[in-house]
Scaffold this active site. Sequence first.
Site, PDB file in Angstrom:
ATOM      1  CG  HIS A   1      41.506  75.949  52.998  1.00 32.96           C
ATOM      2  ND1 HIS A   1      40.210  75.725  53.405  1.00 32.96           N
ATOM      3  CD2 HIS A   1      41.853  77.163  53.481  1.00 32.96           C
ATOM      4  CE1 HIS A   1      39.804  76.754  54.120  1.00 32.96           C
ATOM      5  NE2 HIS A   1      40.773  77.646  54.185  1.00 32.96           N
ATOM      6  CB  ALA A   2      41.003  79.785  49.103  1.00 34.04           C
TER       7      ALA A   2
ATOM      8  CG  HIS B   1      38.423  85.680  52.512  1.00 32.42           C
ATOM      9  ND1 HIS B   1      37.951  85.997  53.758  1.00 32.42           N
ATOM     10  CD2 HIS B   1      39.616  85.057  52.721  1.00 32.42           C
ATOM     11  CE1 HIS B   1      38.807  85.590  54.680  1.00 32.42           C
ATOM     12  NE2 HIS B   1      39.829  85.000  54.080  1.00 32.42           N
ATOM     13  CD  GLU B   2      41.956  83.386  50.216  1.00 36.70           C
ATOM     14  OE1 GLU B   2      43.081  83.834  50.513  1.00 36.70           O
ATOM     15  OE2 GLU B   2      41.278  82.714  51.012  1.00 36.70           O
TER      16      GLU B   2
ATOM     17  CG  HIS C   1      44.113  87.418  52.909  1.00 35.30           C
ATOM     18  ND1 HIS C   1      43.989  87.918  54.177  1.00 35.30           N
ATOM     19  CD2 HIS C   1      43.403  86.260  52.897  1.00 35.30           C
ATOM     20  CE1 HIS C   1      43.224  87.088  54.900  1.00 35.30           C
ATOM     21  NE2 HIS C   1      42.860  86.077  54.138  1.00 35.30           N
TER      22      HIS C   1
ATOM     23  CD  GLU D   1      41.841  85.404  57.567  1.00 29.82           C
ATOM     24  OE1 GLU D   1      41.075  85.246  56.600  1.00 29.82           O
ATOM     25  OE2 GLU D   1      43.003  84.978  57.590  1.00 29.82           O
TER      26      GLU D   1
ATOM     27  CG  HIS E   1      41.630  76.867  59.289  1.00 29.66           C
ATOM     28  ND1 HIS E   1      40.625  76.414  58.462  1.00 29.66           N
ATOM     29  CD2 HIS E   1      41.967  78.081  58.828  1.00 29.66           C
ATOM     30  CE1 HIS E   1      40.349  77.332  57.545  1.00 29.66           C
ATOM     31  NE2 HIS E   1      41.157  78.356  57.739  1.00 29.66           N
TER      32      HIS E   1
ATOM     33  CE1 TYR F   1      40.035  82.763  58.128  1.00 27.85           C
ATOM     34  CE2 TYR F   1      40.564  81.145  59.809  1.00 27.85           C
ATOM     35  CZ  TYR F   1      40.844  81.750  58.602  1.00 27.85           C
ATOM     36  OH  TYR F   1      41.929  81.345  57.868  1.00 27.85           O
TER      37      TYR F   1
HETATM   38  O1  X8Z Z   1      40.109  79.753  55.566  1.00 30.05           O
HETATM   39  C1  X8Z Z   1      39.469  80.667  55.108  1.00 30.05           C
HETATM   40  C2  X8Z Z   1      39.963  81.405  53.864  1.00 30.05           C
HETATM   41  C3  X8Z Z   1      41.452  81.446  53.812  1.00 30.05           C
HETATM   42  S1  X8Z Z   1      42.160  82.456  55.017  1.00 30.05           S
HETATM   43  C4  X8Z Z   1      39.453  80.717  52.642  1.00 30.05           C
HETATM   44  N1  X8Z Z   1      38.265  81.003  55.657  1.00 30.05           N
HETATM   45  C5  X8Z Z   1      37.716  80.280  56.793  1.00 30.05           C
HETATM   46  C6  X8Z Z   1      37.354  78.852  56.414  1.00 30.05           C
HETATM   47  O2  X8Z Z   1      37.270  78.550  55.224  1.00 30.05           O
HETATM   48  O3  X8Z Z   1      37.128  78.043  57.315  1.00 30.05           O
HETATM   49  C7  X8Z Z   1      37.404  82.091  55.230  1.00 30.05           C
HETATM   50  C8  X8Z Z   1      36.173  81.982  56.073  1.00 30.05           C
HETATM   51  C9  X8Z Z   1      36.497  81.046  57.197  1.00 30.05           C
HETATM   52 ZN    ZN Z   2      41.668  84.482  54.778  1.00 28.48          ZN
END
Ligand code: X8Z
Ligand code: ZN
Length: 619
Positions: free
Chosen positions: A356-357, A386-387, A390, A414, A516, A526
Site C-alpha cells: 500500500h503506497a 498523490h504520494e 506528501h 491527502e 487502513h 480522504y
Molecule cells: O491510502 C491512500 C494513499 C496513501 S495515503 C495511497 N489513499 C486512500 C486509499 O487508497 O484507500 C489514496 C486515496 C484513498
Molecule cells: Zn496519502
Amino acid sequence: MRRSIAMLAFAGTAGLAICTAALAQSGSAVAQAPHEAAALTAADADAFVARAERELAEFSLINNRAQWVNATYITDDTNALAAYFGTIDTEMRVRLAGEAARYANVSGLSADTRRKLGLLRNGLVLAAPTTAGAAAELNRISTDLASQYGRGHATMNGETIDGNETEARMGTVRDPTQLREMWTSWNDNVGSPMRGEYQRLVEIANQGARELGYPDTGAMWRSKYDMSPEEFQQLTERLWQQVRPLYEELHCYVRAGLNRRYGDQVQPATGPIRADLLGNLWAQEWGNIYDVVAPPNSGPPAYDLTQLLENAHYTPQRIVQTAEGFFTSLGFDPLPQTFWERSQITQPRDRNVICHASAWDIDNRTDVRLKMCTRVNADDFVTAHHELGHNFYQRAYMNQPFLYEDSANDGIHEAIGDTIALSVTPEYLHEIGLLQANQMPTPEQDRNLLLRQALDKIAFLPFGLMIDRYRWGIFSGQIPANQYQAAWDRMRLQYQGIVPPSPRTEQNFDAGAKYHVPASVPYTRYFLARILQFQFFKAACDIAGWHGPLHRCSFYGNREVGRRLNQMLELGLSRPWPEAIQTFTGTREISAQPMMDYFQPLMGWLREQNRGRQCGWRS
Ligand code: X8Z
Ligand code: ZN
C-alpha cells in the site's frame, strides 16, 4: 515518516496528524490538575515544550528507520524491531500528553506554546494506558496486523496471487465468477484472521484514550480539527448531504450499465450493486469499469491513460519522474538524489513488503522517500502524484519546529497530490507527449472524460465517509464485537448501496481487508481531501487565469500557482487549518461547491440517462 500519513506501521500507534482541538477541551481527566497549575509558570511551559520537541525529534530518527525497514522487508525480526521502537514511541507520547495537560491552565502562555501543548495532548492515533505492558501489547498487535495485511493474498482460478496483483486484476478482469473468487478469497484470507486481535486493539486503545481524557479513540480522532468532535461530525455530514445526489445518480447509471453487461442473474436492474463488479477490490473507485458503463453509441472513449502509458513504454520510474516534473514545473525544487536511491518504487520480488503506497519523511529534513509497488496503469499514475504531494509538502514545512511539521489538518496532506493529478488533462498529456494532437477529445468525448473522472472521484465519497463512521461505532461501543461483520455490511449497503458477492458471517471481518483498518490510519482525511482537492484545483485555476470549463484546466508550468501553493504548504501545522486554506483559496471554509461545479455538466446528463429508471436502493 511520521506525519506521512502514509506511514503506516508507525501510524499504528504514533501521531501523524496533530492539531489543537484538545486545547479547547476542558475538564478532561489529564487536564484536572489545578493545584499544580498555580505552581507552574509560562516559562516552565516553554521549557517543557522545547524539551518535548527535542526528545520526539531525536527519537523519530531511529523509529522512522525501524518502521521503514519493517514496511519494506516484513519478517518476524523486523516486526519485533518495529514493535519495540513503536512501544517506546507510544510510551513517550502518552507521557508527554499527560505532562502537557498539566500546563493547560497556566496563565500567560504564548500562542505557540499553547498550540504546541495542544498538539502534544492530541498527537496520538492510538493511545495506550500507562499500565505496565499495555503499550507493548498494543504495538505488537498493530505491527502484526499491518504485516498480516502486507502478506495477504487471494486466489484466481485456484491459483494464489498476492495483494498487489489482486488489486490490479480487480480492475481488468470482467468474468463475474473470477471476480467473486478474488473478492471472497481476499476478504476471507486477510480480514477474518484479524478479528480477535482487532478487538483487543480497540480495548487497549480505548483505555489509553480514556486516560488522556477522551471518551474513546473515535472521539480522540475527531478532536484534531480545530473544532469540537461534534462540530466535526456535523461538518462531514453537511458535506456528504451536499454531494449525495450526485452519488445517487452515478450509482443508478452504473447499475444500469452493469445490468446491461452482466444480466439480471449477476446484477439486477434495481437494488444494490454487487461489490466485486465495480473494478476495485473495495469498490471505492470505479474508474476501471469505464469501458463497461460508457454510454453505448457515444463514440470512442476520449483516451485510456493505461493504454497511453503502455504505448509510450512508460516504466514505474518514469511515472514517478513525470509526477516530480509537474511539481518542478510549478517552481518546487527537484527531489533529492537520496529519494531515488532510498525509495521503494517497485515491488521487490523476493520478500514481503507493505505494498500500500506511502510517502515517508525519515529525518524531518530532506530524507523523503516513496514506498510503492508501482505498476504502469492509470491508477498508479494518479497514486504517484498523490504520494509526491506528501513528499513535496514534507519538504515545504521542513524548516518548521518539529511539532509543526505536518499539514494543517490531515485532509490537506491527502489533497495536494490529488490536486496536481486533477490537472492531468488532455492538454497536459499532449504537452508531455503522451497524447498526439489528433487524439485530443472532441466536445462529445469531453463528457466521457468527466464520467471517467466521476467514477473515481464521486464514487469514493460514501466509502471515504463510512470507514471511520464504522470505526467510530466500534470505538464507542455502538458496534459490539459480535457485530463487526454485520455492521460493516449494513453500512456498505446504507452508504454505498453495495452488497457482497458471497455470504458473510460473523467469522468474517471484511473491514480488516482494507489496509487502513489493520494499519489504524484514520480515513475521514480522504473524504475531506476528495472535497478539498476541487477547492484547491479551482483556486489554482483562478490564479492561472483559466476561463474555460473547470475540468479542462491545467496549471502545469505556472510558477505563480506554485508560489501561492507553497505559501500554504510551508506553514505546516503552525496555524489552524482555516487560516492555512485561506492563504491559498481565499476562504476559511471547506466547501463542496467547487466539486459540484466541476461535475455540473455531468449531473444533468446523468439525470437524463436515468430518466424512467427506479434509482436508489433499500437499506
Ligand atoms: O491510502 C491512500 C494513499 C496513501 S495515503 C495511497 N489513499 C486512500 C486509499 O487508497 O484507500 C489514496 C486515496 C484513498
Ligand atoms: Zn496519502
